[in-house]
Design a protein around this motif. Structure first.
Motif, PDB file in Angstrom:
ATOM      1  N   GLY A 104       4.738  40.731  19.115  1.00 24.67           N
ATOM      2  CA  GLY A 104       4.087  40.978  20.550  1.00 24.67           C
ATOM      3  C   GLY A 104       5.461  39.821  21.183  1.00 24.67           C
ATOM      4  O   GLY A 104       5.190  38.790  21.515  1.00 24.67           O
ATOM      5  N   ALA A 105       7.292  40.234  21.195  1.00 25.20           N
ATOM      6  CA  ALA A 105       8.181  39.024  22.140  1.00 25.20           C
ATOM      7  C   ALA A 105       7.252  38.870  23.022  1.00 25.20           C
ATOM      8  O   ALA A 105       8.009  38.306  23.870  1.00 25.20           O
ATOM      9  CB  ALA A 105       8.906  39.485  21.243  1.00 25.20           C
ATOM     10  N   GLY A 106       6.696  40.004  23.838  1.00 29.34           N
ATOM     11  CA  GLY A 106       6.956  39.315  25.377  1.00 29.34           C
ATOM     12  C   GLY A 106       8.136  39.861  26.204  1.00 29.34           C
ATOM     13  O   GLY A 106       7.994  39.471  27.364  1.00 29.34           O
ATOM     14  N   THR A 107       8.980  40.373  25.838  1.00 35.16           N
ATOM     15  CA  THR A 107       9.970  40.968  26.665  1.00 35.16           C
ATOM     16  C   THR A 107      10.056  42.536  26.721  1.00 35.16           C
ATOM     17  O   THR A 107       9.780  42.872  25.350  1.00 35.16           O
ATOM     18  CB  THR A 107      11.152  40.300  26.530  1.00 35.16           C
ATOM     19  OG1 THR A 107      11.694  40.824  24.914  1.00 35.16           O
ATOM     20  CG2 THR A 107      11.109  38.838  26.140  1.00 35.16           C
ATOM     21  N   PRO A 108      10.523  43.332  27.615  1.00 35.67           N
ATOM     22  CA  PRO A 108      10.795  44.693  27.233  1.00 35.67           C
ATOM     23  C   PRO A 108      11.126  45.289  26.735  1.00 35.67           C
ATOM     24  O   PRO A 108      10.826  46.349  26.352  1.00 35.67           O
ATOM     25  CB  PRO A 108      11.112  44.852  28.992  1.00 35.67           C
ATOM     26  CG  PRO A 108      10.846  43.238  29.990  1.00 35.67           C
ATOM     27  CD  PRO A 108      10.674  42.652  28.914  1.00 35.67           C
ATOM     28  N   GLU A 109      12.310  45.148  26.681  1.00 39.00           N
ATOM     29  CA  GLU A 109      13.497  45.505  25.341  1.00 39.00           C
ATOM     30  C   GLU A 109      13.022  45.474  23.931  1.00 39.00           C
ATOM     31  O   GLU A 109      12.689  46.546  23.114  1.00 39.00           O
ATOM     32  CB  GLU A 109      14.719  44.076  25.456  1.00 39.00           C
ATOM     33  CG  GLU A 109      15.802  45.085  24.709  1.00 39.00           C
ATOM     34  CD  GLU A 109      17.182  44.417  24.298  1.00 39.00           C
ATOM     35  OE1 GLU A 109      18.234  44.837  23.564  1.00 39.00           O
ATOM     36  OE2 GLU A 109      17.007  43.222  24.895  1.00 39.00           O
ATOM     37  N   LEU A 110      11.902  44.101  23.640  1.00 40.31           N
ATOM     38  CA  LEU A 110      12.172  44.017  22.708  1.00 40.31           C
ATOM     39  C   LEU A 110      10.210  44.217  21.897  1.00 40.31           C
ATOM     40  O   LEU A 110      10.156  44.781  20.803  1.00 40.31           O
ATOM     41  CB  LEU A 110      12.116  42.110  22.142  1.00 40.31           C
ATOM     42  CG  LEU A 110      13.132  41.426  22.226  1.00 40.31           C
ATOM     43  CD1 LEU A 110      12.513  39.825  21.284  1.00 40.31           C
ATOM     44  CD2 LEU A 110      13.359  41.971  20.523  1.00 40.31           C
ATOM     45  N   SER A 120      17.433  31.267  24.994  1.00 37.58           N
ATOM     46  CA  SER A 120      17.789  32.042  24.835  1.00 37.58           C
ATOM     47  C   SER A 120      17.822  32.971  25.863  1.00 37.58           C
ATOM     48  O   SER A 120      17.972  34.003  25.372  1.00 37.58           O
ATOM     49  CB  SER A 120      16.187  31.805  23.760  1.00 37.58           C
ATOM     50  OG  SER A 120      15.507  32.334  24.466  1.00 37.58           O
ATOM     51  N   GLY A 121      17.159  32.741  27.306  1.00 35.97           N
ATOM     52  CA  GLY A 121      16.980  33.584  27.860  1.00 35.97           C
ATOM     53  C   GLY A 121      15.219  34.342  27.859  1.00 35.97           C
ATOM     54  O   GLY A 121      14.821  35.134  28.505  1.00 35.97           O
ATOM     55  N   ARG A 122      14.569  33.733  26.919  1.00 39.53           N
ATOM     56  CA  ARG A 122      12.976  35.119  26.781  1.00 39.53           C
ATOM     57  C   ARG A 122      11.700  33.760  26.731  1.00 39.53           C
ATOM     58  O   ARG A 122      10.897  34.173  26.128  1.00 39.53           O
ATOM     59  CB  ARG A 122      13.490  35.361  25.200  1.00 39.53           C
ATOM     60  CG  ARG A 122      14.848  35.877  25.052  1.00 39.53           C
ATOM     61  CD  ARG A 122      14.639  36.593  23.520  1.00 39.53           C
ATOM     62  NE  ARG A 122      15.919  38.130  23.556  1.00 39.53           N
ATOM     63  CZ  ARG A 122      16.439  37.693  22.275  1.00 39.53           C
ATOM     64  NH1 ARG A 122      16.044  37.767  20.955  1.00 39.53           N
ATOM     65  NH2 ARG A 122      17.383  38.814  22.641  1.00 39.53           N
ATOM     66  N   ALA A 127       5.839  42.284  31.406  1.00 41.09           N
ATOM     67  CA  ALA A 127       6.165  41.327  30.901  1.00 41.09           C
ATOM     68  C   ALA A 127       7.240  40.773  31.082  1.00 41.09           C
ATOM     69  O   ALA A 127       8.377  41.656  31.685  1.00 41.09           O
ATOM     70  CB  ALA A 127       6.331  42.012  29.437  1.00 41.09           C
ATOM     71  N   ASN A 128       7.789  39.629  31.074  1.00 47.51           N
ATOM     72  CA  ASN A 128       8.686  38.774  31.879  1.00 47.51           C
ATOM     73  C   ASN A 128       9.072  37.490  30.999  1.00 47.51           C
ATOM     74  O   ASN A 128       9.516  36.525  31.165  1.00 47.51           O
ATOM     75  CB  ASN A 128       8.337  37.862  32.609  1.00 47.51           C
ATOM     76  CG  ASN A 128       7.009  37.317  32.702  1.00 47.51           C
ATOM     77  OD1 ASN A 128       7.528  36.068  32.615  1.00 47.51           O
ATOM     78  ND2 ASN A 128       6.202  37.302  32.715  1.00 47.51           N
ATOM     79  N   GLY A 129       8.280  37.533  28.898  1.00 50.45           N
ATOM     80  CA  GLY A 129       9.053  36.542  27.648  1.00 50.45           C
ATOM     81  C   GLY A 129       8.429  35.759  27.385  1.00 50.45           C
ATOM     82  O   GLY A 129       6.567  36.426  27.960  1.00 50.45           O
ATOM     83  N   HIS A 130       8.893  35.136  26.515  1.00 53.33           N
ATOM     84  CA  HIS A 130       7.364  34.714  26.505  1.00 53.33           C
ATOM     85  C   HIS A 130       7.082  32.811  26.326  1.00 53.33           C
ATOM     86  O   HIS A 130       8.172  32.476  26.728  1.00 53.33           O
ATOM     87  CB  HIS A 130       7.581  34.956  24.635  1.00 53.33           C
ATOM     88  CG  HIS A 130       8.332  33.922  24.031  1.00 53.33           C
ATOM     89  ND1 HIS A 130       9.116  34.203  24.321  1.00 53.33           N
ATOM     90  CD2 HIS A 130       8.168  32.553  23.313  1.00 53.33           C
ATOM     91  CE1 HIS A 130      10.398  32.960  23.412  1.00 53.33           C
ATOM     92  NE2 HIS A 130       9.908  31.994  22.862  1.00 53.33           N
ATOM     93  N   ALA A 181      14.957  35.596  15.239  1.00 55.06           N
ATOM     94  CA  ALA A 181      15.456  35.413  16.058  1.00 55.06           C
ATOM     95  C   ALA A 181      16.840  35.520  14.769  1.00 55.06           C
ATOM     96  O   ALA A 181      16.502  34.863  14.024  1.00 55.06           O
ATOM     97  CB  ALA A 181      16.303  34.422  17.052  1.00 55.06           C
ATOM     98  N   GLY A 182      17.693  36.625  15.278  1.00 58.26           N
ATOM     99  CA  GLY A 182      19.086  36.541  14.683  1.00 58.26           C
ATOM    100  C   GLY A 182      18.990  37.875  13.128  1.00 58.26           C
ATOM    101  O   GLY A 182      19.814  38.463  13.026  1.00 58.26           O
TER     102      GLY A 182
END
Length: 413
Positions: free
Chosen positions: A301-307, A202-204, A222-225, A395-396
């Motif tokens: 709380g996805a942990g990525t800047p965009e989400l 997923s790259g996340r 934040a850099n991912g989960h 996801a989705g």
């Protein structure tokens, strides 16, 4: 109409086994994200996860059932037992009076990996008959139903991280059609090489090697989960049925629920938070609750800047006109993201916060991003909590929101 009552909670999570063990770890501020154990993840570029420790399957699952099932089902069986024990719930004479409606995101990963390895190393005869059922995403629902004799309408929800909330939405439908008690929630166990690889694509996922730098919802760093395992199962009951059997404990009431879908792209998030905000509004309208009446939001709380930015946009769109900023916390930051089990565990955490009047902070939130109209909870605080909104995304493009209300007499000081 009065909503379903939560009368029992069973937790098997990185923070502990049992609802109180989980809560005590949260209040102590103990991160359960640690280096991955059991295999070497170096080649995947991932080193941390939220793993359930000290889980002795033989304490919770009979030997003949253990060999037929995967680790995620072991955890569901254990959590279901804990939830029933917490509620002091015994199977009524009517075997159709109890349903099992759980969520699942990835199924029996570890069992499947073992069988696939056997297939390629030794050939088809090495694959056991139980492979056909142990991997199946409905396995936990089915095994609990069979073991405990719950023959009410049952099923499984597959909406990834939103599944724990969506299982509660389905439970309300089942209850309206006449089934007075439903087990909901779910667990996950996606920490084996095969499952980790699937999630890494997923790259996340965060590639950080230190827990305090890995999973940072709503932080500028934040850099991912981080992947986690476990979750929670809850017993929901129709109020009249709970009173009739003499239920002694009520954790809270499911007051409202809403769900939407982005209908955008199965991998990329929608460019705005319109549908996410709509899910929150649907839940509030269903509960007949105004934004000003909400004491706390438990975020995805996805942990990525965009989400993270999209989630705060959705929260701001709904709660931005309040007299005071709405408190928002992301307790998953302590455990990792547990997929379907994560939103179920968030419901348990929200009910504990309402019971004790304590809001757990978001782990390692040192550089919060700008969020007008939102009070990001950085440290554990004492606060009256009567009405909570729990959010989850899958996801989705799945978006779900749940409104929980503390029942009268359940307040703590």
């Amino acid at each position: 109409m009065t909503g379903l009552l939560v009368t029992g909670i069973g937790v098997v999570a990185p923070t502990g086994i049992g609802v109180e063990a989980h809560w005590e770890a949260m209040l102590r501020g103990e991160p359960a994200i640690r280096p991955i154990e059991g295999f070497d993840p170096t080649s995947y570029g991932i080193s941390l996860a939220g793993q359930v420790r000290d889980f002795d399957v033989d304490e919770h699952v009979a030997t003949q059932l253990k060999v037929q099932t995967d680790r995620w089902t072991w955890m569901s069986l254990a959590a279901a037992t804990l939830a029933a024990a917490d509620a002091r719930y015994e199977q009524p004479e009517d075997v159709y009076a109890t349903s099992v409606f759980l969520a699942s995101g990835s199924g029996g990963n570890e069992f499947s990996q073992h069988e696939i390895q056997g297939l390629w190393a030794k050939g088809p005869r090495s694959v056991g008959a139980y492979q056909s059922i142990a991997w199946f995403y409905a396995a936990s629902t089915g095994q609990i139903s069979i073991r405990d004799g719950y023959k009410g309408p049952s099923g499984v929800v597959v909406s990834e991280g939103a599944g724990g909330l969506d299982s509660i939405g389905w439970a309300r439908r089942v209850a309206r059609r006449g089934t007075p008690a439903v087990l909901v929630g779910g667990t996950e166990a996606g920490l084996c090489p095969y499952a980790l690889l699937c999630q890494a694509t997923s790259g996340r996922l965060s590639t950080a090697t230190r827990p305090e730098e890995a999973y940072l919802p709503f932080d500028r760093r934040a850099n991912g989960h981080v992947v986690g395992e476990g979750g929670a199962i809850l017993l929901l009951e129709e109020p009249g049925a709970a009173r009739a059997r003499g239920a002694e404990k009520v954790w809270g009431e499911v007051a409202g629920y809403g769900a939407t879908h982005d209908a955008h792209h199965h991998e990329d998030p929608a460019p705005d938070a319109t549908q996410y905000a709509r899910a929150i509004r649907l839940a509030l309208a269903d509960a007949r609750v105004s934004p000003d009446e909400v004491d706390l939001v438990v975020a995805d709380g996805a942990g990525t800047p965009e989400l993270d930015a999209l989630e705060l946009q959705a929260i701001g769109a709904v709660f931005g006109d309040r007299r005071t900023p709405v408190p928002v916390t992301a307790p998953s930051s302590w455990t990792g993201r547990l997929m379907a089990g994560g939103s179920a565990l968030a419901v348990a955490t929200a009910l504990l916060a309402a019971r004790d009047g304590i809001v757990p902070g978001t782990a390692f939130l040192e550089q919060p991003i700008e969020a007008p109209g939102v009070d990001l909870v950085r440290d554990t605080r004492v606060q009256d909590v009567s009405t909570v909104v729990v959010l989850a995304r899958g996801a989705g493009g799945f978006n779900s929101a749940l409104v929980l209300r503390r029942t009268p007499g359940e307040a703590r000081t």
